[in-house]
Design a protein around this motif. Structure first.
Motif, PDB file in Angstrom:
ATOM      1  N   SER A 362       0.815  -1.218   0.000  1.00  0.00           N
ATOM      2  CA  SER A 362       0.000   0.000   0.000  1.00  0.00           C
ATOM      3  C   SER A 362       0.850   1.269   0.000  1.00  0.00           C
ATOM      4  O   SER A 362       1.935   1.322   0.584  1.00  0.00           O
ATOM      5  N   GLY A 363       0.328   2.286  -0.683  1.00  0.00           N
ATOM      6  CA  GLY A 363       0.966   3.592  -0.696  1.00  0.00           C
ATOM      7  C   GLY A 363       2.113   3.737  -1.670  1.00  0.00           C
ATOM      8  O   GLY A 363       2.744   4.809  -1.724  1.00  0.00           O
ATOM      9  N   ALA A 364       2.411   2.707  -2.466  1.00  0.00           N
ATOM     10  CA  ALA A 364       3.537   2.781  -3.405  1.00  0.00           C
ATOM     11  C   ALA A 364       3.234   3.764  -4.530  1.00  0.00           C
ATOM     12  O   ALA A 364       2.109   3.829  -5.030  1.00  0.00           O
ATOM     13  N   ASP A 365       4.253   4.533  -4.911  1.00  0.00           N
ATOM     14  CA  ASP A 365       4.132   5.502  -5.998  1.00  0.00           C
ATOM     15  C   ASP A 365       5.087   5.086  -7.109  1.00  0.00           C
ATOM     16  O   ASP A 365       6.288   5.364  -7.052  1.00  0.00           O
ATOM     17  N   LEU A 366       4.560   4.367  -8.095  1.00  0.00           N
ATOM     18  CA  LEU A 366       5.369   3.882  -9.213  1.00  0.00           C
ATOM     19  C   LEU A 366       5.052   4.720 -10.441  1.00  0.00           C
ATOM     20  O   LEU A 366       4.265   4.349 -11.302  1.00  0.00           O
ATOM     21  N   SER A 367       5.660   5.871 -10.490  1.00  0.00           N
ATOM     22  CA  SER A 367       5.493   6.795 -11.606  1.00  0.00           C
ATOM     23  C   SER A 367       6.731   7.659 -11.704  1.00  0.00           C
ATOM     24  O   SER A 367       7.374   7.973 -10.692  1.00  0.00           O
ATOM     25  N   LEU A 368       7.089   8.042 -12.921  1.00  0.00           N
ATOM     26  CA  LEU A 368       8.223   8.951 -13.114  1.00  0.00           C
ATOM     27  C   LEU A 368       7.793  10.407 -13.002  1.00  0.00           C
ATOM     28  O   LEU A 368       8.632  11.302 -12.954  1.00  0.00           O
ATOM     29  N   HIS A 369       6.479  10.645 -12.991  1.00  0.00           N
ATOM     30  CA  HIS A 369       5.924  11.998 -12.860  1.00  0.00           C
ATOM     31  C   HIS A 369       6.546  12.976 -13.859  1.00  0.00           C
ATOM     32  O   HIS A 369       6.876  14.113 -13.534  1.00  0.00           O
ATOM     33  N   SER A 401       8.659   4.918  -3.301  1.00  0.00           N
ATOM     34  CA  SER A 401       8.525   5.950  -4.335  1.00  0.00           C
ATOM     35  C   SER A 401       9.672   5.845  -5.327  1.00  0.00           C
ATOM     36  O   SER A 401      10.841   5.844  -4.921  1.00  0.00           O
ATOM     37  N   ILE A 402       9.362   5.758  -6.620  1.00  0.00           N
ATOM     38  CA  ILE A 402      10.397   5.689  -7.653  1.00  0.00           C
ATOM     39  C   ILE A 402      11.297   6.916  -7.595  1.00  0.00           C
ATOM     40  O   ILE A 402      12.522   6.814  -7.549  1.00  0.00           O
ATOM     41  N   VAL A 403      10.713   8.096  -7.604  1.00  0.00           N
ATOM     42  CA  VAL A 403      11.498   9.332  -7.669  1.00  0.00           C
ATOM     43  C   VAL A 403      12.376   9.483  -6.432  1.00  0.00           C
ATOM     44  O   VAL A 403      13.561   9.800  -6.520  1.00  0.00           O
TER      45      VAL A 403
END
Length: 411
Positions: A362-369, A401-403
């Protein structure tokens, strides 16, 4: 005329598709939520109810062999080479020459087990019979970039091949093989220099192929056997104007999957009359609760409670928690009836491939934004060709978070 014998070459390692090919061979890579890449070639062969079909496997072949046997039963036989037994495409047929000699077939059809296309093989076979040629090569117009990684050829007005080169790189060779614009209707759709590329689909007269494999010890069709055959002439091109895609990179694999959602420009996986074969699912239907879904495919066995899913393909047995948002996501799910791939609550995934049996907490941010990042390995996650890949069986920790992880590694 006797029925042909068909060999589907499925021994490819597919190194450029890593990490998707770290634990499986390229033809076994999942496709379109519920299929494997090899299903496309085998489905094309089975459309005309051909009886003598052999899948030739080698690299990491165990799971692929099991899948073929389960999905196709006695319709497809498996010929497995031990590690490094088959040294190339032609060598894999040469080492099954006894089988070829025993068959009563007049023609041999060679197919690639890791390409996307929809072709009437019966029509191509009739063309080979009418021309009475020793070899007919399926071809299509390609641009200059594709020409450097494929076999290209020159043909005369009767479509007889008069020159051939595998993967030309030099400008002088590219100039030599550049075609005029009147040799295919599809050429007019491309504005760059045009070449006629080999699709890796061949129809040989059986006796001609046996003679070639015994005379020439070369291991590859494109590099060795085809040039040898050209010296004997009687080799023709079959020009194909339909859909074809060579899945060579992560980017091309990702695009080809999502292009399925634009059926007019891709394979039509929604046509019941031309349905792809696969392992018949005994999974329950998907359960979807309070989720806004736009232009996406949700397959069997899924439990979807996400907030929003758009332009995505969600593979078998995938669970997505409340509040999660997925855009441009290719989830490969899991083929195990007892297993489940998990995407937790309040996750944000954008332009992501989630490999089989993965867990995203939960809460993972898999984006390069919108931030362009170079190819990077972040443990359970990899960035390649601008696409985020969650590795097979990996667990992405809570609030990952990826970033932030990329910035931490760069510091």
């Amino acid at each position: 005329m006797s029925e042909p014998i068909i060999f589907v070459l499925a021994g490819g390692e597919g190194t450029r598709l890593s990490p998707l090919t770290s634990h499986r061979c390229k033809p076994a890579v999942p496709f379109a939520g519920r299929y494997r890449l090899i299903d496309i070639a085998l489905s094309n062969a089975l459309k005309k109810d051909f009886k003598h079909i052999y899948a030739v496997t080698q690299y990491l072949s165990s799971s692929l062999n099991d899948y073929i046997k389960k999905a196709y039963g006695e319709s497809v036989s498996v010929l497995t080479g031990k590690e490094s037994q088959y040294e190339g495409t032609a060598d894999s047929i040469r080492k099954n020459l006894d089988l070829l000699k025993k068959t009563k077939a007049d023609h041999v059809i060679i197919l690639s087990g890791d390409q996307l296309y929809s072709m009437d093989l019966d029509e191509m076979l009739m063309d080979a019979q009418e021309k009475d040629c020793d070899l007919l090569i399926a071809t299509l117009p390609i641009d200059e970039e594709e020409a450097t990684r494929m076999g290209v050829m020159k043909i005369d007005d009767k479509k007889e091949i008069i020159d051939f080169k595998e993967k030309p790189q030099e400008e002088s060779l590219l100039q030599r093989f550049s075609l005029s614009r009147n040799q295919s209707s599809k050429i007019h759709e491309i504005n760059e220099r045009i070449f006629l590329g080999s699709m890796g689909i061949y129809i040989f007269k059986k006796e001609a192929l046996i003679a070639l494999l015994e005379e020439d010890k070369g291991i590859d069709f494109g590099m060795h056997i085809i040039p040898r055959q050209l010296s004997k002439k009687n080799t023709y091109a079959y020009i194909f104007d339909g859909y074809w895609e060579d899945i060579g990179t992560i980017k091309s694999y990702y695009k080809a999957n999502l292009k399925l959602l634009e059926s007019s420009a891709s394979l039509n996986i929604f046509n019941k009359e031309k349905a792809l074969h696969t392992d018949a699912s005994t999974l329950p239907p998907a359960m979807i609760e309070n989720c806004l879904i736009d232009k996406s495919v949700i397959t069997d066995g899924c439990i979807i409670k996400a907030k929003q899913i758009s332009h995505s393909l969600i593979g078998l047995n995938t669970s997505i928690g409340e509040g999660s948002i997925l855009t441009g996501v290719l989830s490969l799910g899991t083929i195990s009836k007892d297993g489940m791939s998990y995407i937790g609550q309040n996750c944000f995934l954008e332009k992501v491939i989630v490999d089989e049996n993965a867990t995203i907490e939960s809460g993972a941010d898999l984006s390069l934004h919108g931030t362009p990042l170079p190819d990077t390995d972040l443990g359970p996650v990899m960035i390649k060709d601008g696409i985020i890949i969650v590795k097979q069986g990996a667990t992405v920790p809570k609030n990952f978070s990826i970033v932030e992880n990329k910035q931490r590694l760069s510091a």
